[in-house]
Design a protein around this motif. Structure first.
Motif, PDB file in Angstrom:
ATOM      1  N   LEU A  27      -6.768 -59.697 -30.721  1.00 43.01           N
ATOM      2  CA  LEU A  27      -7.828 -60.646 -30.371  1.00 43.01           C
ATOM      3  C   LEU A  27      -7.870 -61.911 -31.217  1.00 43.01           C
ATOM      4  O   LEU A  27      -8.689 -62.795 -30.957  1.00 43.01           O
ATOM      5  N   GLY A  28      -7.027 -61.995 -32.248  1.00 39.91           N
ATOM      6  CA  GLY A  28      -7.120 -63.144 -33.140  1.00 39.91           C
ATOM      7  C   GLY A  28      -8.324 -63.057 -34.063  1.00 39.91           C
ATOM      8  O   GLY A  28      -8.817 -64.059 -34.563  1.00 39.91           O
ATOM      9  N   ASP A  87     -11.749 -55.110 -22.176  1.00 42.77           N
ATOM     10  CA  ASP A  87     -10.869 -55.828 -21.264  1.00 42.77           C
ATOM     11  C   ASP A  87     -10.449 -57.096 -21.998  1.00 42.77           C
ATOM     12  O   ASP A  87     -11.295 -57.932 -22.330  1.00 42.77           O
ATOM     13  N   VAL A  88      -9.171 -57.222 -22.267  1.00 47.03           N
ATOM     14  CA  VAL A  88      -8.639 -58.402 -22.934  1.00 47.03           C
ATOM     15  C   VAL A  88      -8.280 -59.394 -21.831  1.00 47.03           C
ATOM     16  O   VAL A  88      -7.351 -59.165 -21.057  1.00 47.03           O
ATOM     17  N   ARG A  89      -9.024 -60.468 -21.739  1.00 45.14           N
ATOM     18  CA  ARG A  89      -8.957 -61.405 -20.606  1.00 45.14           C
ATOM     19  C   ARG A  89      -7.819 -62.403 -20.784  1.00 45.14           C
ATOM     20  O   ARG A  89      -8.031 -63.513 -21.229  1.00 45.14           O
ATOM     21  N   VAL A  90      -6.623 -62.038 -20.385  1.00 45.99           N
ATOM     22  CA  VAL A  90      -5.464 -62.927 -20.507  1.00 45.99           C
ATOM     23  C   VAL A  90      -5.081 -63.586 -19.193  1.00 45.99           C
ATOM     24  O   VAL A  90      -4.307 -64.531 -19.179  1.00 45.99           O
ATOM     25  N   GLY A  91      -5.623 -63.090 -18.077  1.00 48.24           N
ATOM     26  CA  GLY A  91      -5.255 -63.624 -16.770  1.00 48.24           C
ATOM     27  C   GLY A  91      -6.387 -64.300 -16.044  1.00 48.24           C
ATOM     28  O   GLY A  91      -6.314 -64.507 -14.828  1.00 48.24           O
ATOM     29  N   THR A  92      -7.431 -64.682 -16.751  1.00 41.82           N
ATOM     30  CA  THR A  92      -8.605 -65.281 -16.121  1.00 41.82           C
ATOM     31  C   THR A  92      -8.209 -66.500 -15.289  1.00 41.82           C
ATOM     32  O   THR A  92      -7.535 -67.399 -15.772  1.00 41.82           O
ATOM     33  N   GLU A  98       1.644 -65.315 -10.931  1.00 44.51           N
ATOM     34  CA  GLU A  98       1.268 -66.011 -12.167  1.00 44.51           C
ATOM     35  C   GLU A  98       0.415 -65.093 -13.055  1.00 44.51           C
ATOM     36  O   GLU A  98       0.608 -65.027 -14.265  1.00 44.51           O
ATOM     37  N   ARG A  99      -0.496 -64.365 -12.446  1.00 46.36           N
ATOM     38  CA  ARG A  99      -1.328 -63.425 -13.194  1.00 46.36           C
ATOM     39  C   ARG A  99      -0.477 -62.299 -13.757  1.00 46.36           C
ATOM     40  O   ARG A  99      -0.607 -61.932 -14.924  1.00 46.36           O
ATOM     41  N   LEU A 100       0.397 -61.726 -12.931  1.00 43.67           N
ATOM     42  CA  LEU A 100       1.270 -60.643 -13.400  1.00 43.67           C
ATOM     43  C   LEU A 100       2.126 -61.101 -14.568  1.00 43.67           C
ATOM     44  O   LEU A 100       2.324 -60.357 -15.530  1.00 43.67           O
ATOM     45  N   ALA A 101       2.635 -62.321 -14.512  1.00 42.56           N
ATOM     46  CA  ALA A 101       3.459 -62.844 -15.610  1.00 42.56           C
ATOM     47  C   ALA A 101       2.648 -62.945 -16.898  1.00 42.56           C
ATOM     48  O   ALA A 101       3.146 -62.606 -17.982  1.00 42.56           O
ATOM     49  N   ALA A 102       1.384 -63.379 -16.812  1.00 42.91           N
ATOM     50  CA  ALA A 102       0.526 -63.473 -18.003  1.00 42.91           C
ATOM     51  C   ALA A 102       0.247 -62.090 -18.575  1.00 42.91           C
ATOM     52  O   ALA A 102       0.283 -61.892 -19.801  1.00 42.91           O
ATOM     53  N   LEU A 103      -0.019 -61.110 -17.698  1.00 46.82           N
ATOM     54  CA  LEU A 103      -0.266 -59.737 -18.162  1.00 46.82           C
ATOM     55  C   LEU A 103       0.976 -59.170 -18.837  1.00 46.82           C
ATOM     56  O   LEU A 103       0.889 -58.553 -19.909  1.00 46.82           O
ATOM     57  N   GLU A 104       2.131 -59.364 -18.229  1.00 44.40           N
ATOM     58  CA  GLU A 104       3.376 -58.834 -18.780  1.00 44.40           C
ATOM     59  C   GLU A 104       3.725 -59.490 -20.109  1.00 44.40           C
ATOM     60  O   GLU A 104       4.213 -58.830 -21.030  1.00 44.40           O
ATOM     61  N   ALA A 105       3.474 -60.790 -20.224  1.00 41.19           N
ATOM     62  CA  ALA A 105       3.754 -61.494 -21.484  1.00 41.19           C
ATOM     63  C   ALA A 105       2.883 -60.946 -22.613  1.00 41.19           C
ATOM     64  O   ALA A 105       3.363 -60.718 -23.731  1.00 41.19           O
ATOM     65  N   GLU A 106       1.612 -60.719 -22.328  1.00 38.45           N
ATOM     66  CA  GLU A 106       0.719 -60.173 -23.364  1.00 38.45           C
ATOM     67  C   GLU A 106       1.105 -58.736 -23.694  1.00 38.45           C
ATOM     68  O   GLU A 106       1.084 -58.331 -24.854  1.00 38.45           O
ATOM     69  N   GLU A 140      -7.883 -46.396 -24.528  1.00 34.00           N
ATOM     70  CA  GLU A 140      -7.497 -47.280 -23.442  1.00 34.00           C
ATOM     71  C   GLU A 140      -8.200 -48.632 -23.520  1.00 34.00           C
ATOM     72  O   GLU A 140      -9.334 -48.729 -23.965  1.00 34.00           O
ATOM     73  N   PHE A 141      -7.465 -49.653 -23.105  1.00 31.69           N
ATOM     74  CA  PHE A 141      -8.025 -50.984 -22.903  1.00 31.69           C
ATOM     75  C   PHE A 141      -7.240 -51.610 -21.767  1.00 31.69           C
ATOM     76  O   PHE A 141      -6.196 -51.088 -21.358  1.00 31.69           O
ATOM     77  N   CYS A 142      -7.762 -52.682 -21.207  1.00 32.37           N
ATOM     78  CA  CYS A 142      -7.087 -53.328 -20.085  1.00 32.37           C
ATOM     79  C   CYS A 142      -6.721 -54.755 -20.439  1.00 32.37           C
ATOM     80  O   CYS A 142      -7.496 -55.461 -21.082  1.00 32.37           O
ATOM     81  N   LEU A 143      -5.555 -55.155 -19.994  1.00 32.68           N
ATOM     82  CA  LEU A 143      -5.214 -56.572 -19.957  1.00 32.68           C
ATOM     83  C   LEU A 143      -5.653 -57.029 -18.590  1.00 32.68           C
ATOM     84  O   LEU A 143      -5.179 -56.538 -17.571  1.00 32.68           O
TER      85      LEU A 143
END
Length: 144
Positions: A27-28, A87-92, A98-106, A140-143
């Protein structure tokens, strides 16, 4: 009626510092300064009675916007699905590939930190895709 201004999310775990440092990376977040009179958290921890050493750790959002995360040692391990998760919001705002790529990168960033990929939940017409993960202790957590 009073309104809540701040809240903290508390995790039960076996190794509070390890789990806290994992979430700092995700989370930084940062570890706050130790209490006054102690040069480090290790110094503070050594001042506690032996049974309390290593029993808790925390991290905070350096901007002050996010909740404090608190990690407390408990004797039992996680047995079933956790009832609360982050829920770690990386694909908002992103959809489709494009969303799948952001999830996979994280996901690729988090796996070397100790996270485990569990499963991809693909878009179903109501919800966008998300990626279910586990932290270093299997929570468990979600991207998202």
């Amino acid at each position: 009626m009073a309104s809540v201004k701040q809240f903290q999310v508390t995790f039960d775990c076996a190794d509070p510092e390890r789990v806290a440092r994992f979430w700092c990376e995700v989370l930084g977040y940062v570890v706050p300064p130790p209490p006054e009179g102690f040069a480090s958290w290790a110094d503070f921890d050594r001042a506690l009675p032996p049974e309390r050493q290593g029993s808790a750790f925390a991290c905070v959002d350096p901007s002050g916007a996010g909740p404090r995360l608190f990690f407390q040692r408990v004797p039992e391990g996680r047995v079933v699905k956790n009832r609360v998760h982050l829920d770690v919001r990386v694909g908002t705002g992103l959809v489709g590939e494009e969303r799948l790529a952001a999830l996979e990168a994280e996901c690729a960033r988090l796996v070397p930190l100790g996270a485990k990929r569990v499963r991809l939940l693909t878009a179903d017409g109501v919800n966008e895709s998300c990626l279910v993960m586990q932290d270093v202790e299997g929570n468990e957590f979600c991207l998202d």
